[in-house]
Every structure is written in structure tokens, then in C-alpha cells.
Design an enzyme around this catalytic site. Structure first.
Site, mmCIF file in Angstrom:
data_model
loop_
_atom_site.group_PDB
_atom_site.id
_atom_site.type_symbol
_atom_site.label_atom_id
_atom_site.label_comp_id
_atom_site.label_asym_id
_atom_site.label_seq_id
_atom_site.Cartn_x
_atom_site.Cartn_y
_atom_site.Cartn_z
ATOM 1 N N ARG A 50 0.843 -1.193 0.000
ATOM 2 C CA ARG A 50 0.000 0.000 0.000
ATOM 3 C C ARG A 50 0.881 1.246 0.000
ATOM 4 O O ARG A 50 1.174 1.821 1.050
ATOM 5 C CB ARG A 50 -0.923 -0.004 1.224
ATOM 6 C CG ARG A 50 -1.893 -1.180 1.237
ATOM 7 C CD ARG A 50 -2.707 -1.183 2.521
ATOM 8 N NE ARG A 50 -3.671 -2.285 2.536
ATOM 9 C CZ ARG A 50 -4.458 -2.563 3.569
ATOM 10 N NH1 ARG A 50 -4.390 -1.824 4.668
ATOM 11 N NH2 ARG A 50 -5.307 -3.573 3.518
ATOM 12 N N ASP A 52 2.135 5.027 -0.286
ATOM 13 C CA ASP A 52 1.532 6.276 0.161
ATOM 14 C C ASP A 52 1.337 7.250 -0.988
ATOM 15 O O ASP A 52 1.858 7.062 -2.096
ATOM 16 C CB ASP A 52 2.415 6.943 1.228
ATOM 17 C CG ASP A 52 2.401 6.200 2.546
ATOM 18 O OD1 ASP A 52 1.444 5.446 2.804
ATOM 19 O OD2 ASP A 52 3.363 6.371 3.319
ATOM 20 N N ARG A 198 11.310 5.823 4.100
ATOM 21 C CA ARG A 198 11.446 7.282 4.047
ATOM 22 C C ARG A 198 12.146 7.825 5.291
ATOM 23 O O ARG A 198 12.933 8.782 5.198
ATOM 24 C CB ARG A 198 10.078 7.923 3.870
ATOM 25 C CG ARG A 198 9.459 7.662 2.500
ATOM 26 C CD ARG A 198 8.006 8.057 2.447
ATOM 27 N NE ARG A 198 7.813 9.449 2.823
ATOM 28 C CZ ARG A 198 6.635 9.972 3.160
ATOM 29 N NH1 ARG A 198 5.544 9.216 3.192
ATOM 30 N NH2 ARG A 198 6.548 11.248 3.474
#
Length: 245
Positions: A50, A52, A198
Site C-alpha cells: 500500500r 503512500d 522514508r
């Protein structure tokens, strides 16, 4: 009911993410709408990850079940025709068995984080990479990153909104390399926490700029506290490269 495996690439810029949401367009919804227009069936498209909002994919994997059997190339071409003009492309389609699941059958996910290290503004790479102005030492970033390899509690590298049951993850590999003005951070693991890649990228930027020594990355990991790690890098530098089975 026939099951089809899709390999999909997309530009995440205009989407709220992979997952279908009420607050804007998603990649999942774009694919489901394309299936509906192709064969008049409402289906769920199941993705391997999934991603972002703003995150891109070179090799996202998904699967669909549709009642009629079609040649795989027909499914690919029809979906691509109905996806236009959305920046989503079905690269390949394969007929698979009922035991295949794009998410739960996966045993490896490879990610790439791209940094452009220069002073001049980005033109072609805008929304495709993170621009860092200060000179970065890719060798120092790579050396510091090796402390993250293996099975660890990655609480320090986990977003507050992460819904994973456990912060324990095994990072199989991470490498940082420079190619001209571009720096690539490549990572491989069975699965990742929300924003883990990230946050790792933002933390390694601190090392590359010389504001952190390498041992501080290991200390941040050991702290098991989000405030101990660096900032979360922007989503547009992140790419889901491929999913292994």
C-alpha cells in the site's frame, strides 16, 4: 474463477496512494474502474504493498479475480486502454492459481529511494526525486546504513500511524551509491513498516551532510523511539521496484 497476476507501474503524484480512499483518486480505484469498463465486473484489486500518496512504482504486483477467462495479453491491453489518461500502466498479466495472493504470497519487496544532490532546481525530475542541496557523502551513508541490516525493533523508523502488529522487521540489505549527481538508496526486505524507508532515507541524509556520525544511526535504532531518528524524507523520491515470490 480465473485469477490474474498484474505487474503495474505508476506515477504516484496525482494519487492519494495505492489504497482506495474517499478523499481522492487512488491507483487501486483506477484499476478497478478499468476492470469494470473492460468486462462489466466490479472486482477488488489486491496489491502487494500500500504505497503512500506521491510514492511511485516500477513493479507493483496485484491480482484480480474475474468470472470470464481471457488471454493474459487481452487483459493487459484492455486494462491499459481503459486506464488512459491516468499515469498507470499494466506491464504484464499472468494467469495464476487460486493459491496466489499478491500480498500474502510475497517473500521480498525491493525499494529505491532517489536523491538528486545539486544546487540547480529540478526540471525533469520534479516530483520524481528528493533534491538535497548540501553535498552528500554517499560512502558515509552506506557505511552507517549497515547497522540497520538484520532483524531489529524498528520503532525509531516507524510512522506514528503505522498499523503493523509488531515493529520487528528483518532488513535483508541496504546500499547507498552515487551515480553523478544522483544518489540511490536500495533496500530489500520481506515487508516494511509504514514510512520505514522514508525515515531511513531522512536519517541517512543527516549522515551524508556530516551532521550525524555513523554510530548515531545505530544509537537511533537501539533507542526504539521515533524522535531518535531523522526526519521523514518526502514521498516522491520513493519507488516500489519489484516484489518477489
Amino acid at each position: 474463477m480465473p485469477r490474474y497476476k498484474l505487474v503495474v507501474e505508476y506515477d504516484g503524484t496525482p494519487f492519494v496512494g495505492w489504497q482506495r480512499q474517499d478523499n481522492g483518486p487512488s491507483v487501486q480505484a483506477a484499476l478497478e474502474d478499468a476492470v469494470l469498463r473492460f468486462c462489466n465486473e466490479r472486482v477488488n484489486v489486491f496489491g502487494a504493498g500500500r504505497t503512500d500518496s506521491g510514492v511511485h512504482a516500477l513493479g507493483q504486483v496485484a491480482h484480480i479475480d474475474i468470472s470470464r477467462e481471457f488471454p493474459a495479453d487481452t487483459v493487459r491491453d484492455a486494462l491499459n486502454a481503459h486506464l488512459r489518461p491516468a499515469p498507470v500502466s499494466v506491464l504484464s498479466v499472468e494467469r495464476v492459481g487460486d493459491d496466489f495472493h499478491s500480498r500474502f504470497s510475497a517473500n521480498r519487496r525491493d525499494y529505491l529511494y532517489r536523491i538528486i544532490n545539486r544546487r540547480a532546481p529540478l526540471a525533469l525530475m520534479r516530483n520524481r526525486a528528493w533534491q538535497v542541496l548540501a553535498p552528500l557523502d554517499a560512502g558515509a551513508m552506506h557505511a552507517a546504513a549497515q547497522a540497520l541490516v538484520g532483524k531489529h525493533d524498528f520503532t525509531s523508523f516507524r510512522a506514528a500511524a503505522c498499523q503493523a502488529d509488531s515493529p520487528l522487521k528483518t532488513l535483508d540489505s541496504i546500499a547507498v551509491a552515487r551515480d553523478g549527481e544522483e544518489i540511490h538508496i536500495t533496500l530489500s526486505a520481506r515487508s516494511f513498516l509504514h514510512s520505514q524507508v522514508r525515515i531511513i532515507a531522512g536519517t541517512l541524509r543527516n549522515v551524508g551532510e556530516g551532521r550525524w556520525v555513523a554510530t548515531k544511526v545505530a544509537a537511533a535504532l537501539a533507542a526504539c523511539d521515533r524522535v531518535a531518528a531523522g526526519p521523514t524524507a518526502p514521498p516522491y523520491g520513493l519507488y516500489l521496484v519489484q516484489v518477489g515470490y
